[in-house]
Design a protein around this motif. Structure first.
Motif, PDB file in Angstrom:
ATOM      1  N   ALA A  93       6.796 -75.743 -10.092  1.00  0.00           N
ATOM      2  CA  ALA A  93       8.262 -75.353 -10.032  1.00  0.00           C
ATOM      3  C   ALA A  93       8.416 -75.068 -11.239  1.00  0.00           C
ATOM      4  O   ALA A  93       8.813 -76.040 -12.532  1.00  0.00           O
ATOM      5  CB  ALA A  93       8.605 -76.753  -8.894  1.00  0.00           C
ATOM      6  N   SER A  94       9.502 -73.676 -11.403  1.00  0.00           N
ATOM      7  CA  SER A  94       9.936 -74.129 -12.768  1.00  0.00           C
ATOM      8  C   SER A  94      11.512 -73.034 -12.634  1.00  0.00           C
ATOM      9  O   SER A  94      11.913 -72.555 -11.128  1.00  0.00           O
ATOM     10  CB  SER A  94       9.189 -73.126 -13.698  1.00  0.00           C
ATOM     11  OG  SER A  94       9.008 -71.496 -12.821  1.00  0.00           O
ATOM     12  N   ALA A  95      12.080 -73.285 -13.784  1.00  0.00           N
ATOM     13  CA  ALA A  95      13.607 -72.508 -13.774  1.00  0.00           C
ATOM     14  C   ALA A  95      13.403 -72.098 -15.061  1.00  0.00           C
ATOM     15  O   ALA A  95      13.211 -72.257 -16.178  1.00  0.00           O
ATOM     16  CB  ALA A  95      14.883 -73.777 -13.443  1.00  0.00           C
ATOM     17  N   ARG A  96      13.865 -70.204 -15.107  1.00  0.00           N
ATOM     18  CA  ARG A  96      13.594 -70.220 -16.461  1.00  0.00           C
ATOM     19  C   ARG A  96      15.144 -69.026 -16.523  1.00  0.00           C
ATOM     20  O   ARG A  96      16.809 -69.512 -15.508  1.00  0.00           O
ATOM     21  CB  ARG A  96      13.002 -68.007 -16.430  1.00  0.00           C
ATOM     22  CG  ARG A  96      11.651 -68.844 -16.141  1.00  0.00           C
ATOM     23  CD  ARG A  96      10.832 -67.306 -16.011  1.00  0.00           C
ATOM     24  NE  ARG A  96       9.568 -67.645 -15.456  1.00  0.00           N
ATOM     25  CZ  ARG A  96       8.654 -67.896 -17.033  1.00  0.00           C
ATOM     26  NH1 ARG A  96       8.689 -67.676 -18.047  1.00  0.00           N
ATOM     27  NH2 ARG A  96       7.065 -68.322 -16.575  1.00  0.00           N
ATOM     28  N   TRP A  97      15.748 -69.460 -17.458  1.00  0.00           N
ATOM     29  CA  TRP A  97      17.292 -68.291 -18.241  1.00  0.00           C
ATOM     30  C   TRP A  97      17.041 -67.515 -19.153  1.00  0.00           C
ATOM     31  O   TRP A  97      16.265 -67.295 -19.864  1.00  0.00           O
ATOM     32  CB  TRP A  97      18.086 -68.960 -18.925  1.00  0.00           C
ATOM     33  CG  TRP A  97      19.495 -68.742 -19.177  1.00  0.00           C
ATOM     34  CD1 TRP A  97      19.925 -68.053 -18.786  1.00  0.00           C
ATOM     35  CD2 TRP A  97      19.771 -68.194 -20.286  1.00  0.00           C
ATOM     36  NE1 TRP A  97      21.823 -67.063 -19.090  1.00  0.00           N
ATOM     37  CE2 TRP A  97      21.396 -67.393 -21.010  1.00  0.00           C
ATOM     38  CE3 TRP A  97      19.248 -68.359 -21.478  1.00  0.00           C
ATOM     39  CZ2 TRP A  97      21.898 -66.631 -21.552  1.00  0.00           C
ATOM     40  CZ3 TRP A  97      20.094 -67.568 -22.739  1.00  0.00           C
ATOM     41  CH2 TRP A  97      21.314 -66.747 -22.532  1.00  0.00           C
ATOM     42  N   LEU A  98      17.577 -66.250 -18.542  1.00  0.00           N
ATOM     43  CA  LEU A  98      16.811 -64.855 -19.486  1.00  0.00           C
ATOM     44  C   LEU A  98      18.304 -64.009 -19.428  1.00  0.00           C
ATOM     45  O   LEU A  98      19.148 -63.887 -19.089  1.00  0.00           O
ATOM     46  CB  LEU A  98      16.086 -63.653 -18.597  1.00  0.00           C
ATOM     47  CG  LEU A  98      15.874 -64.233 -17.689  1.00  0.00           C
ATOM     48  CD1 LEU A  98      14.966 -62.856 -16.733  1.00  0.00           C
ATOM     49  CD2 LEU A  98      14.562 -63.864 -18.375  1.00  0.00           C
ATOM     50  N   ASP A  99      18.545 -63.804 -20.940  1.00  0.00           N
ATOM     51  CA  ASP A  99      19.327 -63.162 -21.929  1.00  0.00           C
ATOM     52  C   ASP A  99      19.250 -61.651 -22.033  1.00  0.00           C
ATOM     53  O   ASP A  99      18.847 -60.712 -22.449  1.00  0.00           O
ATOM     54  CB  ASP A  99      19.418 -63.360 -23.104  1.00  0.00           C
ATOM     55  CG  ASP A  99      20.260 -62.988 -24.363  1.00  0.00           C
ATOM     56  OD1 ASP A  99      21.621 -62.290 -23.544  1.00  0.00           O
ATOM     57  OD2 ASP A  99      20.463 -63.116 -25.044  1.00  0.00           O
ATOM     58  N   LEU A 100      20.383 -60.796 -20.660  1.00  0.00           N
ATOM     59  CA  LEU A 100      20.257 -60.372 -20.177  1.00  0.00           C
ATOM     60  C   LEU A 100      21.330 -59.035 -19.617  1.00  0.00           C
ATOM     61  O   LEU A 100      21.675 -60.001 -19.158  1.00  0.00           O
ATOM     62  CB  LEU A 100      19.453 -59.900 -18.706  1.00  0.00           C
ATOM     63  CG  LEU A 100      18.863 -58.384 -18.135  1.00  0.00           C
ATOM     64  CD1 LEU A 100      17.810 -59.040 -16.378  1.00  0.00           C
ATOM     65  CD2 LEU A 100      19.851 -57.553 -17.441  1.00  0.00           C
ATOM     66  N   GLU A 101      21.607 -58.213 -21.076  1.00  0.00           N
ATOM     67  CA  GLU A 101      22.423 -57.534 -20.482  1.00  0.00           C
ATOM     68  C   GLU A 101      22.669 -56.061 -20.720  1.00  0.00           C
ATOM     69  O   GLU A 101      21.089 -55.494 -20.884  1.00  0.00           O
ATOM     70  CB  GLU A 101      23.101 -57.925 -22.008  1.00  0.00           C
ATOM     71  CG  GLU A 101      23.434 -58.881 -22.352  1.00  0.00           C
ATOM     72  CD  GLU A 101      23.993 -58.906 -23.677  1.00  0.00           C
ATOM     73  OE1 GLU A 101      24.183 -58.579 -24.393  1.00  0.00           O
ATOM     74  OE2 GLU A 101      24.452 -60.588 -24.252  1.00  0.00           O
ATOM     75  N   THR A 102      23.523 -54.974 -19.491  1.00  0.00           N
ATOM     76  CA  THR A 102      22.849 -53.701 -19.959  1.00  0.00           C
ATOM     77  C   THR A 102      24.822 -53.125 -19.975  1.00  0.00           C
ATOM     78  O   THR A 102      25.550 -54.083 -19.121  1.00  0.00           O
ATOM     79  CB  THR A 102      22.268 -53.754 -17.916  1.00  0.00           C
ATOM     80  OG1 THR A 102      22.174 -51.921 -18.168  1.00  0.00           O
ATOM     81  CG2 THR A 102      23.362 -53.958 -17.221  1.00  0.00           C
ATOM     82  N   GLU A 103      23.545 -52.305 -19.501  1.00  0.00           N
ATOM     83  CA  GLU A 103      25.295 -51.167 -20.004  1.00  0.00           C
ATOM     84  C   GLU A 103      25.142 -50.192 -18.460  1.00  0.00           C
ATOM     85  O   GLU A 103      24.486 -49.316 -18.290  1.00  0.00           O
ATOM     86  CB  GLU A 103      25.208 -49.778 -20.978  1.00  0.00           C
ATOM     87  CG  GLU A 103      27.053 -49.172 -20.916  1.00  0.00           C
ATOM     88  CD  GLU A 103      27.600 -47.767 -21.858  1.00  0.00           C
ATOM     89  OE1 GLU A 103      28.374 -48.015 -22.064  1.00  0.00           O
ATOM     90  OE2 GLU A 103      27.121 -49.170 -23.053  1.00  0.00           O
ATOM     91  N   ALA A 104      26.268 -50.157 -17.429  1.00  0.00           N
ATOM     92  CA  ALA A 104      26.320 -49.060 -16.780  1.00  0.00           C
ATOM     93  C   ALA A 104      26.921 -47.659 -16.873  1.00  0.00           C
ATOM     94  O   ALA A 104      28.400 -48.200 -16.904  1.00  0.00           O
ATOM     95  CB  ALA A 104      26.405 -49.839 -14.799  1.00  0.00           C
ATOM     96  N   GLU A 105      26.640 -46.367 -16.433  1.00  0.00           N
ATOM     97  CA  GLU A 105      27.459 -44.987 -16.971  1.00  0.00           C
ATOM     98  C   GLU A 105      27.268 -44.283 -15.696  1.00  0.00           C
ATOM     99  O   GLU A 105      25.611 -43.928 -14.919  1.00  0.00           O
ATOM    100  CB  GLU A 105      26.426 -44.612 -18.228  1.00  0.00           C
ATOM    101  CG  GLU A 105      27.822 -43.427 -18.137  1.00  0.00           C
ATOM    102  CD  GLU A 105      27.223 -41.951 -19.933  1.00  0.00           C
ATOM    103  OE1 GLU A 105      27.432 -43.039 -20.052  1.00  0.00           O
ATOM    104  OE2 GLU A 105      26.470 -41.930 -19.150  1.00  0.00           O
TER     105      GLU A 105
END
Length: 222
Positions: A182-194
């Motif tokens: 069992a595991s838990a992760r945090w991802l640094d995810l940023e995006t720009e929507a156009e």
């Protein structure tokens, strides 16, 4: 009775010792596969329409897919792990002035390479923690018919993302080869929507997705 009491510690020791001995060694490969849920914890800037901020933001739903990791053990504690998965699919929904309006759908793949430290195994239970780099590829972006009916037909583009990844988890060694995880992760995810419409309008939004990724899996060591 005394002889029986004398045998009890030896019997318990014979049962516990094999479990406690199950751990990792240098050169081991560990493959895990199971159910993975990506739960975005997004925060969005206001949507900008033709240069003017709107009183509206963007929210994302969660999705569950097959998650797979492959890890190579450098020694008894340190391993290098690669995370892969079948494509996750999300719906971007408006908030504020666009509350309840499904704006777009998209898919993404989150390959992540991490250094993982495994703590000592106790009775088969072995926790770990890791840090790594994530590159998220976003694709198959489509505006919903709901948005196109309310605003205009057009197209949407989302930028790929590169950032750090943090994780904690634990393996339970069922025997010398098999384990559950069992595991838990945090991802640094940023995006720009156009979004660009056929009528010439332009909508943009910066979105910090920063998902939590939860996995329950079965693993095999070889």
């Amino acid at each position: 009775m005394k002889q029986m009491k004398a045998w009890v510690p030896l019997l318990l020791g014979s049962l516990v010792a094999p479990i406690a001995a199950h751990s990792f060694e240098a050169g081991d490969w560990v493959v895990r596969g199971g159910v993975t849920t990506t739960d975005p914890r997004e925060s969005s800037d206001n949507i900008v329409a033709n240069g003017s901020p709107m009183a509206a933001k963007v929210g994302l739903d969660s999705d569950t897919q097959l998650g797979i990791t492959a890890e190579y053990m450098l020694d008894a504690n340190w391993g290098v792990e690669l995370l892969a998965a079948t494509p996750f699919e999300h719906t971007a929904t408006g908030r504020g002035a666009l509350a309840g309006v499904d704006i777009a759908t998209f898919k993404h793949l989150p390959p992540t390479l991490s250094m993982v430290y495994h703590f000592a195994s106790v009775n088969g239970f072995q926790p770990y923690a890791g840090v790594g780099l994530n590159y998220t590829v976003l694709f198959d972006e489509d505006l919903t018919s709901e948005f196109e009916s309310a605003v205009d037909k057009g197209s949407i583009d989302l930028e790929d993302s590169f950032g750090i990844a943090l994780q904690v988890g634990a393996d339970y060694h069922v025997n010398e080869r098999w384990l559950v995880n069992a595991s838990a992760r945090w991802l640094d995810l940023e995006t720009e929507a156009e979004i660009r419409t056929e009528g010439g309008s332009k909508f943009t939004a910066d979105i910090d997705v920063d998902p939590m990724v939860y996995t329950i899996s079965v693993g095999y060591k070889f």
